[in-house]
Design a protein around this motif. Structure first.
Motif, PDB file in Angstrom:
ATOM      1  N   LYS A   1       5.473   5.225  -7.562  1.00  0.00           N
ATOM      2  CA  LYS A   1       5.813   5.864  -6.297  1.00  0.00           C
ATOM      3  C   LYS A   1       7.299   6.173  -6.203  1.00  0.00           C
ATOM      4  N   SER A   2       7.617   7.089  -5.329  1.00  0.00           N
ATOM      5  CA  SER A   2       9.013   7.375  -4.998  1.00  0.00           C
ATOM      6  C   SER A   2       9.495   6.264  -4.075  1.00  0.00           C
ATOM      7  N   ILE A   3      10.507   5.506  -4.508  1.00  0.00           N
ATOM      8  CA  ILE A   3      10.953   4.361  -3.705  1.00  0.00           C
ATOM      9  C   ILE A   3      11.832   4.789  -2.543  1.00  0.00           C
ATOM     10  N   LEU A   4      12.495   5.933  -2.658  1.00  0.00           N
ATOM     11  CA  LEU A   4      13.312   6.490  -1.574  1.00  0.00           C
ATOM     12  C   LEU A   4      12.936   7.959  -1.410  1.00  0.00           C
TER      13      LEU A   4
ATOM     14  N   SER B   1       2.077   9.134   0.332  1.00  0.00           N
ATOM     15  CA  SER B   1       1.692  10.417  -0.220  1.00  0.00           C
ATOM     16  C   SER B   1       2.899  11.078  -0.841  1.00  0.00           C
ATOM     17  N   LEU B   2       2.660  11.796  -1.957  1.00  0.00           N
ATOM     18  CA  LEU B   2       3.748  12.491  -2.615  1.00  0.00           C
ATOM     19  C   LEU B   2       4.162  13.691  -1.787  1.00  0.00           C
TER      20      LEU B   2
ATOM     21  N   ASN C   1      11.894  -7.548  -4.500  1.00  0.00           N
ATOM     22  CA  ASN C   1      12.069  -7.227  -5.923  1.00  0.00           C
ATOM     23  C   ASN C   1      11.860  -5.746  -6.220  1.00  0.00           C
ATOM     24  N   GLY C   2      12.197  -4.893  -5.276  1.00  0.00           N
ATOM     25  CA  GLY C   2      12.192  -3.461  -5.520  1.00  0.00           C
ATOM     26  C   GLY C   2      10.933  -2.733  -5.157  1.00  0.00           C
ATOM     27  N   ASP C   3       9.913  -3.431  -4.637  1.00  0.00           N
ATOM     28  CA  ASP C   3       8.670  -2.745  -4.276  1.00  0.00           C
ATOM     29  C   ASP C   3       8.870  -1.800  -3.104  1.00  0.00           C
TER      30      ASP C   3
ATOM     31  N   PRO D   1       6.998  -0.102  -9.040  1.00  0.00           N
ATOM     32  CA  PRO D   1       6.330   0.043  -7.741  1.00  0.00           C
ATOM     33  C   PRO D   1       5.385   1.248  -7.808  1.00  0.00           C
ATOM     34  N   MET D   2       4.155   1.049  -7.365  1.00  0.00           N
ATOM     35  CA  MET D   2       3.113   2.052  -7.576  1.00  0.00           C
ATOM     36  C   MET D   2       2.583   2.618  -6.264  1.00  0.00           C
ATOM     37  N   GLU D   3       2.261   3.897  -6.310  1.00  0.00           N
ATOM     38  CA  GLU D   3       1.523   4.525  -5.215  1.00  0.00           C
ATOM     39  C   GLU D   3       0.034   4.259  -5.366  1.00  0.00           C
TER      40      GLU D   3
END
Length: 455
Positions: A161-164, A12-13, A216-218, A153-155
């Protein structure tokens, strides 16, 4: 310059805190401008004193600075009218930075990863669809007509999505990536936890730390024991364990892979510091005890012994948003950074620790006064081959988006390294002098400021 490109232009954002809402009205109350994860040149950082904004959201318009000559604007990479269609594909109206590195074939495909900073989506949605950072992946090697983004990378569908994500701990405004590198198929990011944005070009950090991704960054996980404390008092998130050390000069980074080592250029938070240099064997990147620091004459295992390699009074001026790589075209290492005059400049060196040359301006503050950040594309012909073109990202705080830029290195004046064994001084100062601003000489011309549409 590609006219078509320029014109086309279960997580969630987290709700944004009041001091970091990218969709605030323009201009913020009591401020003359400024937005961006690492700071606007004219109005300050993403919240000087803490309220970022985009002019086009409130009926104004950011613009595409169309440059021609030694440096050209290739395209708008993100945001409204970008050929990458980041609004529809990724829910991105505004973002910044664009820190790039090769993924080493992770996931079975050679790609360039691009980490971006504070990101907004639809400002009419609750929470502005705000994310602390995102990641793009691209396999595009043909850069003269722009850079196509393959995926992120997707929400969910239509929302990167925010990865961090922020920790949601009191005292943390946002989390910003500052450097990326691949080691053994694993992706690494150095990131900083920002306590608050201060006066223009200044901000306070809680800590800097490593995060890793084995897919790979997901998905990313902070690496325990890698935190370098800043000046702010917020406790470290539990997943980081105990801090490694207090290191205020090591809050922002640039990575360079060379001969089995990861070289890490370290700068303090803000835009007025010097760059110091650390290195570690690639396999030991997560072991902070394995790092050693350049003292000016050799290497020490104590970071307090480190001396500036860039940005000291006798070397250049100040260093911020640093990017370092090796150029096959020049047969030298090159560094791009913002200097104290807020130009994007390039310096050269024969070794990672220097001595570094004087500065060549690649983008002039006089032509793009809202610029910040310059991060080299690792597949630039001038990096990979004897080609002449150097490609890099650039952000501006009024458009609050990322541009792909190109500089023809064959038009940069040659620099001759001084001979330390020469018996007599020569009149050749080409290594140390700063060359004239190409905006003044006419080598780079601002053709147009092309307005972006309102959001």
């Amino acid at each position: 310059m590609t006219t078509a490109s320029l014109a086309a232009g279960t997580l969630s954002l987290l709700a944004p805190v009041a001091s970091a809402a990218p969709c605030d009205p323009w201009p913020p109350a009591g401020i003359g401008g400024g937005s961006g994860s690492l700071g606007g040149s004219s109005g300050g950082s993403i919240g000087a004193p803490g309220r970022p904004a985009t002019p086009w959201h409130d009926g104004g318009s950011g613009y595409i600075p169309v440059l021609e000559g030694r440096t050209t604007t290739v395209e708008l990479l993100t945001g409204p009218t970008s050929p990458n269609n980041t609004v529809e594909r990724f829910g991105i109206w505004g973002t910044d930075l664009g820190i790039m590195w090769e993924n080493g074939g992770a996931g079975g495909e050679d790609q360039v990863h691009m980490a971006l900073g504070d990101t907004m989506g639809d400002c009419d949605e609750p929470g502005d669809q705000w994310r602390s950072n995102i990641l793009f992946r691209s396999g595009d090697r043909t850069l003269h007509d722009g850079m196509r983004i393959d995926n992120a990378p997707m929400e969910r569908t239509g929302m990167a999505k925010s990865i961090l994500p922020r920790s949601n701990m009191p005292g943390e405004t946002t989390v910003i990536p500052t450097a990326g590198v691949e080691v053994g198929g694993v992706q690494y990011l150095r990131y900083m936890s920002v306590e608050r944005w201060g006066t223009p070009g200044e901000w306070t950090t809680n800590y800097s730390a490593l995060a890793r991704s084995a897919d790979n960054g997901d998905n990313w996980q902070p690496v325990s024991g890698t935190a370098r404390r800043g000046t702010a008092p917020m406790p470290l998130p539990a997943e980081l364990g105990e801090e490694f050390t207090r290191h205020t000069d090591g809050q922002m980074s640039a990575f360079l892979k060379h001969e089995g080592f990861i070289y890490e250029y370290l700068t303090p938070s803000g835009r007025s510091g010097s760059a110091r240099l650390a290195r570690v064997p690639e396999a030991d990147i997560e072991d902070m005890d394995a790092y050693e620091y350049w003292t000016g004459t050799g290497w020490s295992d104590e970071h307090r012994d480190a001396r500036p390699v860039l940005g000291a009074p006798t070397v250049n001026t100040a260093v911020s948003e640093l990017s370092v790589t090796y150029s096959e075209h020049l047969d030298r290492f090159i560094a791009l950074y913002n200097n104290r005059q807020n130009n994007i400049v390039m310096a050269q060196a024969e070794t990672p620790w220097g001595p570094w040359s004087g500065e060549d301006i690649v983008v002039s503050y006089s032509q793009v006064p809202t610029l910040y950040g310059a991060f080299v594309h690792p597949w630039s012909p001038a990096v990979e081959t004897d080609g002449e073109d150097l490609y890099y990202t650039m952000s501006t705080w009024d458009a609050y988006n990322v541009f792909l830029m190109r500089t023809d290195l064959s038009d940069i004046p040659p620099r001759n390294v001084p001979n330390p064994n020469a018996r007599m001084r020569t009149t050749d100062d080409s290594w140390t002098r700063n060359t004239p601003d190409p905006a003044d000489t006419g080598e780079t011309v601002l053709v147009e400021r092309r307005s972006l549409p309102g959001a």
